[in-house]
Design a protein around this motif. Structure first.
Motif, PDB file in Angstrom:
ATOM      1  N   ASP A  70       0.842  -1.198   0.000  1.00  0.00           N
ATOM      2  CA  ASP A  70       0.000   0.000   0.000  1.00  0.00           C
ATOM      3  C   ASP A  70       0.872   1.239   0.000  1.00  0.00           C
ATOM      4  N   LEU A  71       0.564   2.151  -0.904  1.00  0.00           N
ATOM      5  CA  LEU A  71       1.254   3.435  -0.957  1.00  0.00           C
ATOM      6  C   LEU A  71       0.311   4.497  -0.416  1.00  0.00           C
ATOM      7  N   VAL A  72       0.712   5.169   0.654  1.00  0.00           N
ATOM      8  CA  VAL A  72      -0.138   6.141   1.356  1.00  0.00           C
ATOM      9  C   VAL A  72       0.482   7.525   1.248  1.00  0.00           C
ATOM     10  N   GLN A  73      -0.315   8.500   0.889  1.00  0.00           N
ATOM     11  CA  GLN A  73       0.210   9.871   0.819  1.00  0.00           C
ATOM     12  C   GLN A  73       0.306  10.482   2.213  1.00  0.00           C
ATOM     13  N   PHE A  74       1.317  11.310   2.437  1.00  0.00           N
ATOM     14  CA  PHE A  74       1.401  12.085   3.674  1.00  0.00           C
ATOM     15  C   PHE A  74       1.978  13.458   3.358  1.00  0.00           C
ATOM     16  N   LYS A  75       1.688  14.412   4.229  1.00  0.00           N
ATOM     17  CA  LYS A  75       2.142  15.783   4.011  1.00  0.00           C
ATOM     18  C   LYS A  75       2.179  16.530   5.341  1.00  0.00           C
ATOM     19  N   PRO A  76       2.933  17.626   5.394  1.00  0.00           N
ATOM     20  CA  PRO A  76       3.018  18.387   6.657  1.00  0.00           C
ATOM     21  C   PRO A  76       1.721  19.110   6.967  1.00  0.00           C
ATOM     22  N   VAL A 134       6.989  13.777  12.864  1.00  0.00           N
ATOM     23  CA  VAL A 134       8.189  13.217  12.238  1.00  0.00           C
ATOM     24  C   VAL A 134       8.764  14.121  11.156  1.00  0.00           C
ATOM     25  N   ALA A 135       8.243  15.337  11.018  1.00  0.00           N
ATOM     26  CA  ALA A 135       8.755  16.255   9.990  1.00  0.00           C
ATOM     27  C   ALA A 135      10.177  16.682  10.340  1.00  0.00           C
ATOM     28  N   PRO A 136      10.996  16.998   9.341  1.00  0.00           N
ATOM     29  CA  PRO A 136      12.388  17.414   9.602  1.00  0.00           C
ATOM     30  C   PRO A 136      12.504  18.607  10.536  1.00  0.00           C
ATOM     31  N   ASP A 137      11.518  19.496  10.514  1.00  0.00           N
ATOM     32  CA  ASP A 137      11.562  20.671  11.383  1.00  0.00           C
ATOM     33  C   ASP A 137      10.914  20.424  12.741  1.00  0.00           C
ATOM     34  N   GLY A 138      10.603  19.161  13.034  1.00  0.00           N
ATOM     35  CA  GLY A 138       9.965  18.836  14.305  1.00  0.00           C
ATOM     36  C   GLY A 138       8.458  18.939  14.269  1.00  0.00           C
ATOM     37  N   GLY A 139       7.902  19.248  13.098  1.00  0.00           N
ATOM     38  CA  GLY A 139       6.460  19.412  12.975  1.00  0.00           C
ATOM     39  C   GLY A 139       5.734  18.114  12.695  1.00  0.00           C
ATOM     40  N   LEU A 140       4.438  18.241  12.416  1.00  0.00           N
ATOM     41  CA  LEU A 140       3.558  17.092  12.216  1.00  0.00           C
ATOM     42  C   LEU A 140       3.455  16.718  10.743  1.00  0.00           C
ATOM     43  N   MET A 141       3.298  15.426  10.511  1.00  0.00           N
ATOM     44  CA  MET A 141       2.977  14.911   9.185  1.00  0.00           C
ATOM     45  C   MET A 141       1.664  14.130   9.296  1.00  0.00           C
ATOM     46  N   ARG A 173      -2.318   1.438  13.228  1.00  0.00           N
ATOM     47  CA  ARG A 173      -3.527   2.201  12.887  1.00  0.00           C
ATOM     48  C   ARG A 173      -4.109   1.737  11.554  1.00  0.00           C
ATOM     49  N   ARG A 174      -3.237   1.400  10.627  1.00  0.00           N
ATOM     50  CA  ARG A 174      -3.714   0.905   9.328  1.00  0.00           C
ATOM     51  C   ARG A 174      -4.448  -0.418   9.500  1.00  0.00           C
ATOM     52  N   LEU A 175      -3.919  -1.337  10.287  1.00  0.00           N
ATOM     53  CA  LEU A 175      -4.552  -2.639  10.489  1.00  0.00           C
ATOM     54  C   LEU A 175      -5.844  -2.514  11.284  1.00  0.00           C
ATOM     55  N   LEU A 176      -5.861  -1.608  12.263  1.00  0.00           N
ATOM     56  CA  LEU A 176      -7.107  -1.377  13.016  1.00  0.00           C
ATOM     57  C   LEU A 176      -8.197  -0.831  12.108  1.00  0.00           C
ATOM     58  N   LEU A 177      -7.803   0.047  11.206  1.00  0.00           N
ATOM     59  CA  LEU A 177      -8.775   0.621  10.281  1.00  0.00           C
ATOM     60  C   LEU A 177      -9.299  -0.442   9.325  1.00  0.00           C
ATOM     61  N   ALA A 178      -8.387  -1.282   8.830  1.00  0.00           N
ATOM     62  CA  ALA A 178      -8.802  -2.327   7.887  1.00  0.00           C
ATOM     63  C   ALA A 178      -9.659  -3.383   8.575  1.00  0.00           C
ATOM     64  N   GLY A 179      -9.452  -3.618   9.868  1.00  0.00           N
ATOM     65  CA  GLY A 179     -10.166  -4.680  10.567  1.00  0.00           C
ATOM     66  C   GLY A 179     -11.386  -4.209  11.332  1.00  0.00           C
ATOM     67  N   ARG A 180     -11.750  -2.943  11.192  1.00  0.00           N
ATOM     68  CA  ARG A 180     -12.896  -2.449  11.967  1.00  0.00           C
ATOM     69  C   ARG A 180     -14.194  -3.035  11.421  1.00  0.00           C
ATOM     70  N   ARG A 181     -15.208  -3.157  12.264  1.00  0.00           N
ATOM     71  CA  ARG A 181     -16.518  -3.671  11.852  1.00  0.00           C
ATOM     72  C   ARG A 181     -17.360  -2.532  11.287  1.00  0.00           C
ATOM     73  N   ALA A 182     -18.037  -2.826  10.201  1.00  0.00           N
ATOM     74  CA  ALA A 182     -18.952  -1.844   9.607  1.00  0.00           C
ATOM     75  C   ALA A 182     -20.388  -2.266   9.916  1.00  0.00           C
ATOM     76  N   LYS A 223      -9.542   8.136   9.671  1.00  0.00           N
ATOM     77  CA  LYS A 223      -8.812   7.628   8.514  1.00  0.00           C
ATOM     78  C   LYS A 223      -7.519   8.395   8.234  1.00  0.00           C
ATOM     79  N   SER A 224      -6.908   8.908   9.262  1.00  0.00           N
ATOM     80  CA  SER A 224      -5.584   9.528   9.107  1.00  0.00           C
ATOM     81  C   SER A 224      -4.840   9.451  10.432  1.00  0.00           C
ATOM     82  N   VAL A 225      -3.533   9.522  10.355  1.00  0.00           N
ATOM     83  CA  VAL A 225      -2.678   9.497  11.539  1.00  0.00           C
ATOM     84  C   VAL A 225      -1.737  10.691  11.459  1.00  0.00           C
ATOM     85  N   ASP A 226      -1.646  11.459  12.542  1.00  0.00           N
ATOM     86  CA  ASP A 226      -0.740  12.600  12.616  1.00  0.00           C
ATOM     87  C   ASP A 226       0.453  12.231  13.499  1.00  0.00           C
TER      88      ASP A 226
END
Length: 579
Positions: free
Chosen positions: A410-416, A431-438, A560-569, A425-428
């Motif tokens: 799986d290829l997942v996009q991320f950004k600052p 880990v950014a180089p400047d100490g910020g959030l991705m 978090r990815r596995l929890l999301l994939a395994g959640r009950r709908a 459906k996202s995780v913050d």
């Protein structure tokens, strides 16, 4: 804070004898004479008798010899108080000149004698250890390398030397100090910075010291502003801040020395122990097992060395006497507050943090590291899009036969981002180089063909690209070489149908498709672009591998990815919602 409290802190930090080298303590009549010969200005305005003739002759360039003779006579007849007053006048003149030339505003007068003498008392500087520059350099020659623990306070400027030469006097003393085979606490006293910029001045001095500083902690700058105070409590506070700034560096340096010895010892022991293992078992348990799992032949050896060094250094922090002493001293400094910087600007801090979070691109390229969990890719655009590879590590691993357990990851996009948000459906992650959030966005995810992504590990620049005449290269693992041959064979079938194949035909082939998703943000990487170079077809997917996210951050992301994939709908409720 009082003098007694500062004395107690000195004892707890193991700081006994202090030698202070400063032009304030300059008592040589010859040096005062030489300074006044160069510039007699300090004589004017002083209520000192006996210097009238010398003053009258000082402005006549034709009577230099007579001026010198009159000056010598007056100085030899001067009282101790008169010499102290002349000393202060020479130093104050240098302070004025320094203020005129410096970008940092500083007082027009040097530290008054009351302040310096009070600081000497607070640091327990003996009378015999209060020295001018020439006497200080001479004293250093008499100190042995096995002398008791000695600390030094060194003024950066010698007002009794010619302008320009005197400005480097303190650095020259520091070079002598750092040539000694002794770990000593060194303070530098200067008007050339204020208290808030002491660290900047320390960096400048470290650069001037150059090679002499290579294996020692940098000296601690004490701005004269810090001790230009009115009360004993304020002076004690300023000195204790200086003691903390210096001791933090010194103790952490000592811990580093202990860790260096511990790590070397651990490697030596592990090397010796491993060489007692029969070669058949070395090959079967270590080398052979690594090859079977598709890793480097020495992968297991690397793990053993790493684990042994980690264990040894970890034990050092609870067993080593030097380290335990350092911990006690640093703990003693807890109640001495330092002004925390408004921003973290030193590059080493960011580098240390990055080294914990990421494996860098250069390491991955140099080692031909196979594609793995946490690999980060960027588009080769002006505004790059970032993606991270997810999947079960054992499934993603390329085995020695060139195959793996799965076809895709799986290829997942991320950004600052600026602000953390709690979304399903996202995780913050910070880990950014400047100490910020991705933000890693699971709404923007696509299956990715691993056999094509593998090409990044074989390219010198980490690009996902291939040419029809490409070779796997030396240094790659057997599994990578076999996997590459399979991929090249598939793509050659596309490229070989027609050397002048139109771009849209290449893109139409499913064999060339990298991601299942073809819309934004995968629209520029899903299909390759083709170009012919010297008659040889090339394909490029506009993607380059730039690093790898390390544990525990990649572990959190996978959880978090596995929890999301395994959640009950739940089924849609057809009854009206009740508010």
């Amino acid at each position: 804070m009082t003098t007694a409290e500062t004395h107690s802190l000195l004892d707890d930090l193991g700081l006994g004898r202090v030698i202070w080298i400063d032009d304030f303590f300059e008592a040589s009549v010859d040096r005062i004479k030489d300074s006044l010969m160069r510039n007699p200005e300090p004589l004017s305005g002083l209520e000192i008798t006996g210097f009238e003739e010398a003053m009258a002759l000082s402005s006549d360039d034709d009577k230099i010899a007579e001026f010198e003779e009159a000056l010598i006579t007056a100085l030899n007849a001067a009282s101790n108080n008169d010499l102290v007053a002349l000393n202060a006048a020479v130093r104050n003149r240098a302070a004025r000149q320094e203020n005129e030339q410096s970008a940092v505003p500083s007082p027009d007068q040097d530290l008054p004698s009351d302040t310096i003498l009070a600081a000497c008392k607070m640091l327990r500087v003996n009378e015999d250890d209060r020295l001018g520059f020439e006497a200080g350099l001479a004293r250093l020659e008499t100190l042995g390398n096995n002398e008791e623990q000695v600390s030094f306070v060194v003024d950066l400027q010698d007002a009794f030397q010619a302008q320009g030469i005197g400005a480097t006097a303190g650095v020259n003393v520091l070079k002598k100090l750092y040539a000694r085979d002794q770990l000593e606490t060194v303070f530098v006293l200067t008007h050339e910075t204020d208290a808030a910029a002491e660290a900047t001045k320390e960096a400048e001095i470290a650069e001037q010291l150059g090679a002499e500083l290579a294996a020692r902690p940098a000296p601690c700058v004490i701005s004269k502003q810090r001790i230009s105070v009115n009360t004993e409590a304020e002076l004690s506070t300023g000195i204790q801040v200086a003691l903390k700034r210096a001791s933090l560096r010194t103790e952490i340096y000592r811990v580093g020395q202990a860790a260096e010895e511990q790590a070397a010892s651990a490697i030596s022991t592990a090397r010796r122990d491993m060489c007692t293992i029969p070669p058949e078992e070395l090959d079967g348990f270590f080398v052979g097992r690594a090859i079977k799992d598709g890793a480097s032949d020495l992968h297991m050896i690397e793990r053993i060395y790493t684990a042994q060094v980690t264990k040894s250094v970890r034990n050092m922090f609870v067993e080593n006497d030097v380290v335990k002493t350092a911990v006690g001293r640093i703990r003693r400094l807890r109640n001495v507050p330092l002004q925390f910087p408004s921003d973290i600007s030193h590059p080493v801090i960011a580098r240390f943090r990055q080294d914990e979070i990421w494996l860098d691109q250069e390491f991955l390229k140099a080692s031909f590291a196979p594609i793995s969990l946490g690999d980060v890719f960027e588009t080769a655009d002006q505004a790059p899009r970032k993606f991270i590879l997810l999947g079960q590590l054992c499934d993603l691993t390329l085995r020695d036969n060139g195959s793996r357990a799965v076809f895709s990851g799986d290829l997942v996009q991320f950004k600052p981002i600026e602000k953390r948000e709690d979304k399903l459906k996202s995780v913050d992650l910070k880990v950014a180089p400047d100490g910020g959030l991705m933000r890693f966005d699971f709404n923007k995810i696509s299956p990715v063909k691993l056999s094509i992504l593998d090409l990044a590990a074989l390219d010198a620049d980490g690009m996902v690209k291939i040419s029809s005449d490409q070779k796997p290269g030396t240094g790659v693992l057997p599994g990578q070489s076999k996997g590459f041959e399979k991929t090249l064979k598939l793509l050659k079938a596309v490229l070989g149908e027609d050397k002048a194949k139109p771009e849209d035909v290449v893109k139409a082939s499913a064999r060339c498709q990298l991601t299942m998703q073809i819309d934004n943000p995968f629209n520029t990487i899903a299909k390759p672009t083709q170009k012919i170079v010297n008659g040889v077809p090339h394909l490029s997917w506009n993607l380059v591998r730039t690093g790898r996210l390390c544990s525990p951050f990649i572990d959190e992301l996978m959880d978090r990815r596995l929890l999301l994939a395994g959640r009950r709908a739940l089924d849609i409720d057809y009854l009206p919602h009740q508010e």
